[in-house]
Structure formats: C-alpha cells, structure tokens
Design an enzyme around this catalytic site. Structure first.
Site, PDB file in Angstrom:
ATOM      1  N   ASP A 210       3.151 -46.666  -9.644  1.00  0.00           N
ATOM      2  CA  ASP A 210       2.843 -48.013 -10.104  1.00  0.00           C
ATOM      3  C   ASP A 210       1.456 -48.454  -9.628  1.00  0.00           C
ATOM      4  O   ASP A 210       1.100 -48.238  -8.460  1.00  0.00           O
ATOM      5  CB  ASP A 210       3.922 -48.944  -9.517  1.00  0.00           C
ATOM      6  CG  ASP A 210       3.945 -50.309 -10.159  1.00  0.00           C
ATOM      7  OD1 ASP A 210       4.127 -50.381 -11.385  1.00  0.00           O
ATOM      8  OD2 ASP A 210       3.783 -51.307  -9.422  1.00  0.00           O
ATOM      9  N   GLU A 273      -0.346 -45.025 -12.987  1.00  0.00           N
ATOM     10  CA  GLU A 273      -0.553 -46.166 -13.885  1.00  0.00           C
ATOM     11  C   GLU A 273      -1.933 -46.756 -13.616  1.00  0.00           C
ATOM     12  O   GLU A 273      -2.196 -47.245 -12.513  1.00  0.00           O
ATOM     13  CB  GLU A 273       0.512 -47.251 -13.661  1.00  0.00           C
ATOM     14  CG  GLU A 273       0.387 -48.350 -14.707  1.00  0.00           C
ATOM     15  CD  GLU A 273       0.975 -49.702 -14.293  1.00  0.00           C
ATOM     16  OE1 GLU A 273       1.211 -50.532 -15.176  1.00  0.00           O
ATOM     17  OE2 GLU A 273       1.165 -49.936 -13.092  1.00  0.00           O
TER      18      GLU A 273
HETATM   19  C1  GLC Z   1       3.158 -52.412 -12.969  1.00  0.00           C
HETATM   20  C2  GLC Z   1       4.513 -52.404 -13.620  1.00  0.00           C
HETATM   21  C3  GLC Z   1       4.894 -53.812 -13.935  1.00  0.00           C
HETATM   22  C4  GLC Z   1       4.987 -54.569 -12.638  1.00  0.00           C
HETATM   23  C5  GLC Z   1       3.681 -54.476 -11.865  1.00  0.00           C
HETATM   24  C6  GLC Z   1       3.867 -54.900 -10.450  1.00  0.00           C
HETATM   25  O1  GLC Z   1       2.173 -52.852 -13.826  1.00  0.00           O
HETATM   26  O2  GLC Z   1       4.499 -51.578 -14.739  1.00  0.00           O
HETATM   27  O3  GLC Z   1       6.093 -53.905 -14.641  1.00  0.00           O
HETATM   28  O4  GLC Z   1       5.291 -55.910 -12.895  1.00  0.00           O
HETATM   29  O5  GLC Z   1       3.196 -53.161 -11.804  1.00  0.00           O
HETATM   30  O6  GLC Z   1       4.604 -53.937  -9.758  1.00  0.00           O
END
Ligand code: GLC
Length: 542
Positions: A210, A273
C-alpha cells in the site's frame, strides 16, 4: 515500430510475469456468516470460480485486525485476522485450497501507517521519552501553535493532528486514525519485516504494498509547493505538489529491503502501489531492478479513453521501462471508478481486450468481469470516510458486493449487504452470464484462456501498427509476437464502424471479437470493424 525487446523468453518467465492477478475486496466478495460483509471463508468458497475464470493469482485487500476506520487499511495487528473476516485457521485453509487449484495468493501489506489503535502507537504517544516515540512521526507545533508544515491529508484537511498527551503533532497522510510509521527508524523496518515473514511462512506468494511511494518523507519536513493548476473540483490534497511528503529517493532502499525479505522465500512478488507519472514510476523498479517487481501502472485509469491517447501512452510506457523491467496494466481497483462506469459498457469490452493483450501482467478488479458499473449508493448508506470528508470523492460505488446469482442479494449474503447491489443484479451476475456466449464474463474467460494458450499474448513482444491519421484517432492497432507466432489486435474506441486495412501479406482468422458472431470468421485485405469492436487476429494460410 515496436516496443523494446525485454529479453524474457517463455521458459524464463516467472508466474507473476506470465500470469494474471485478480483483486478481491474481501468485504464485498462473498459473505458466509450473514453479517452482510464478506469473509475469508467466502473467498475460499469462490476459488473454483476464479480457477474456472482462468486467473493465476488472487490479491486480497486487507483482512488484518482493524477498527476499520478505512476498512482495513488501518491495521491494529499485522499478524492477525480481524474476526469480521474470520480466523488464522480460515486463512490457512484459504491458502491451501488456493494452492491446490494452482492459484497464488497475494496479500495487501499496509506499512506506511498503522491504526491509531495499534499497541505501537499507544506506546509511542504516551510521552516524548517513550521507547517507541520515534516509531511514528512527531513534531512540535509551528511557532503560531498550528501544524508543523503545510502537508495535507489525502482524505481532506491537515495531515497533522495535535495529541493532548504531549502537545506535539503526529503526521497522518490519510485519516487521523492512520498515523504514519517512521520508516527511517531501523526498529520499525525490522518489525515490519517480521510481519512480512509471518505471512511468508504461511505460504503467501507475494504482497501488494500500500502507498509504497509514501514510506519515506523529507527529512527536513519542508512545505510542499503550491500547485497553480489546482481546480476546486479536485480533492484538497491537490492544492500542493506532494514533492516532500512522498516520492523521496531514500524510499528505494526501503523497498529493496522488503524485496530481500521476500526473495529469501523464492519467487515471491512485490507489487507497489504508486500513483506517479511514467518517468517517476520507473524509478521504483529500483537500481539494478532491486525494487518493486511490478510498480503498479495506473496510466490506463488516468489517460483519456481515446485510441490515439492510449496508443501514445502504451508506446511511452514501453519505451520508458528500464532494461529487464516487466510491465503491468490495470483498469481499476477499490479506489477508482469502475471501468464500465468510466467508458461505458460497450467500451468496457474493448478495455478487457486491451488489458489482456498488452505486454505485461494484468490485474483484474473483481466485478469488472461481469461489467459492474457505477452502483448508486444513497447518502444514508455511504461508508467511505473520504466521501464523508470530501463529498464527491467517496469510493463506495466501486466497492459494492460481487453478484453471483439471481437470488436475494445476488447470493452475496443472507443478511443485509454493507453496500447495495446494482439495480440489475438479477441479470448481471455470474450464473446468468457464465453460459451466455455474448456476455462480458464469457469474453473475459475467453481472453484469459487465449493468454494461456498463446505465449505471444502472455510474454511475447509488443509493437504498434501505424494507421492513417483519421483511423488512428479511433482505432488502436498492435501486434504481439513470440516464437514465430504473431497475433494482431485491433481496438475500435469509437462508436462508428471503420474499414481497417490488413495489408496484403496474409489472410487472417478472427480468434476473438467483442461481437461474438464474428469469432472464427476470416478476413482478407480489409476488415470492417463494428462500432466499439475489438478483435484478435491470427494470420492464416490462404
Ligand atoms: C491506498 C489504498 C486505499 C487506502 C489508502 C490508505 O491508496 O488503496 O484504499 O485508503 O491507501 O491506506
């Protein structure tokens, strides 16, 4: 014209290169205990479906112990299953059942921040001298008593909250309930590596990490610069360019450290991500490919849905890849409007072909294969905290339950689903669509099976084909080739038909089309593409 040669041949390709990933949002996949929220047993119960569909790996969004301020992206124990989702035994059963079906299991690792309820944070906030004080990011107030700098929360408002216990502020890139961990502290790294090992020991095949580009913040906590292009319809975070609060060069070292932990267990994948433009994204492969195996490529989500724009994007992305860096593509996830909502149902089929025929690992988002679109969520049922803070930015419409059959709540739950189903759930569900040769589900399944059967599609090279300008504005044409086989893909992004020249060298067999009536047909000289039609062609002997 062609993409760079990646040097990956069929025999060298590993599972996360030639396979496809399917993302499950566990709250919304399958409920087995009637509480209206999906659970791990539900995922296990649907593994046969995933195997039937033809994907290779399942990425499960967080199911760790959590007070659910951000639906599990606020972790209170990195090594426990939240009772809402089941038990560790349920997880062990899930992974062994998945492996029995040759499905890999990828977990969602949330290292940037914990829950405010994590015991580490309780220790950290206790006093300025606390042993774990430095595990989180604490700063004195600015001279005027306000926040230490101008950094904003991604979910609206300031990114700093003052804690009465000590008068200092703590930093949270997301909700105040999600304090950021301090990854400059070696003890934090060690503890998080232990958490990774906990799951690796249980057999997981990799992690989607994440907000990986957030992990290291500017050492001097400098103010972010203003974004002069900010527009009021955008989320507040866009008022500033996030140059000091994330994407710091030292993060690559942190990622390399995680990857070393993973690789001690063999060919485990690290997916990061990262919402950054192409040239910045590429840095996350790391020096000498020591970084993320797959820095998530969200460009198809962010590029206007036009043939010329997408063709340019694919060429730029391919050209920017570092030597040996493996590409990846994705159309949507639990944070983004559904592809069918964005481009319409007809073009969602074209998008499916694109996703599954570009070079690189595709990630499918659950429900896209049945063409789920924007599901209206009435304000009184809204769930997403972001949407509550910043109306219009809520992510509920892309998180609604999977639709399985023509039954109450489409077979998702016997209770009250936590989010509504789509109005057409009695038709738009797996049972209704699985034997319908015209359904988008059938299209996805055929595409996945073609990818398995043709290494040209899974690991072959990519080259774009040039078309006359008027045609290129509407049709994206490219080829994939490997081991003497070439497949040609023509995608009509427009809503009128187009005559596409095929060249004189060969005749063509239509392997697949978004118009099922076509499959198996032949073409020679020219092909009349229907509105919104995508096709995959193979040269044939005349
Ligand atoms: C990422 C996740 C999202 C979450 C954020 C904070 O972007 O995909 O759903 O709210 O991180 O953890």
């Amino acid at each position: 014209m062609g993409g760079p040669i990646s040097g990956t041949s069929g025999s060298e390709a590993v599972w996360w290169q030639n396979g496809t990933v399917y993302q499950v949002y566990p709250r919304s996949f399958q409920d087995t205990d009637g509480d209206g929220v999906g659970d791990l047993r539900g995922i296990t119960a649907r593994l046969d479906y995933l195997a039937w569909l033809g994907v290779d790996a399942v990425w499960i969004s967080p199911f760790y112990r959590s007070p659910m301020a951000d639906f599990g992206y606020d972790v209170a124990d990195y090594c426990a299953v939240d009772p809402l989702f089941g038990t560790l035994e349920d997880f062990d059963a899930l992974i062994s059942e998945a492996h029995r079906r040759r499905l890999k299991v990828i977990l969602d690792f949330v290292p940037n921040h914990s829950s405010i309820e994590h015991p580490w944070f309780a220790e950290s906030r206790a006093s300025r001298e606390a042993r774990k004080r430095d595990w989180y990011i604490w700063r004195d107030p600015a001279p005027d008593g306000g926040p230490p700098n101008n950094w904003l929360s991604n979910f609206g408002g300031p990114a700093w909250t003052q804690d009465p216990a000590t008068g200092q502020y703590y930093y949270h890139a997301f909700l105040p309930e999600q304090p950021d961990l301090n990854w400059r502290n070696p003890d934090v790294r060690a503890a998080m590596h232990d958490a990774l090992r906990f799951w690796l020991e249980r057999g997981v095949d990799g992690f989607r990490v994440d907000v990986i580009w957030h992990l290291i913040k500017d050492e001097g906590f400098r103010d972010n610069p203003q974004n002069p292009a900010f527009q009021s319809h955008q989320a507040g975070i866009n008022r500033f360019h996030q140059v000091y609060s994330c994407d710091r060069p030292e993060v690559l070292d942190v990622i390399a450290g995680m990857r070393t932990v993973l690789r001690a267990y063999g060919e485990r994948v690290l997916i990061g991500e990262i919402y950054l433009p192409i040239e910045r994204l590429m840095a996350y492969y790391g020096p000498g490919l020591t970084g993320a195996d797959l820095p998530f490529n969200f460009q198809l989500i962010q590029t206007p849905w036009r043939a010329d724009a997408v063709a340019t994007l694919v060429a730029e992305y391919e050209a920017a890849l570092p030597e040996g860096g493996w590409p990846n593509w994705v159309l949507g996830n639990h944070d983004q409007p559904r592809i069918a909502a964005r481009v319409g149902e007809a073009q969602a089929r074209v998008a499916a072909i694109l996703l599954l025929t570009l070079r690189g690992t595709p990630t499918l988002y659950y429900g896209d294969e049945i063409g789920l679109g924007h599901v209206a969520v009435p304000p009184e049922r809204a769930q997403d905290p972001w949407g509550r803070n910043e109306p219009g930015h809520g992510r509920d419409p892309e998180r609604t339950p999977m639709q399985w059959e023509d039954a109450p709540n489409a077979g998702f739950t016997t209770g009250t689903p936590w989010l509504p189903l789509s109005a057409d759930a009695e038709r738009r569900n797996v049972d209704e669509m699985r034997d319908d040769s015209r359904s988008i589900l059938t299209l996805y399944r055929r595409l996945l099976s073609l990818r398995r059967d043709h290494s040209a599609l899974s690991i072959g090279e990519w080259r774009s084909l040039s078309l006359p300008p008027d045609l290129a504005a509407a049709v994206f044409a490219y080829e994939r080739f490997a081991g003497g086989e070439t497949l040609r893909i023509l995608l009509n992004f427009g809503h009128r038909d187009w005559l596409v020249p095929l060249g004189a060298e060969s005749a063509w067999t239509i392997l697949l089309s978004t118009h099922p009536g076509r499959a198996g047909g032949r073409a020679e000289g020219n092909l009349q593409l229907h509105p919104d039609e995508g096709v995959i062609l193979r040269p044939t002997d005349r």
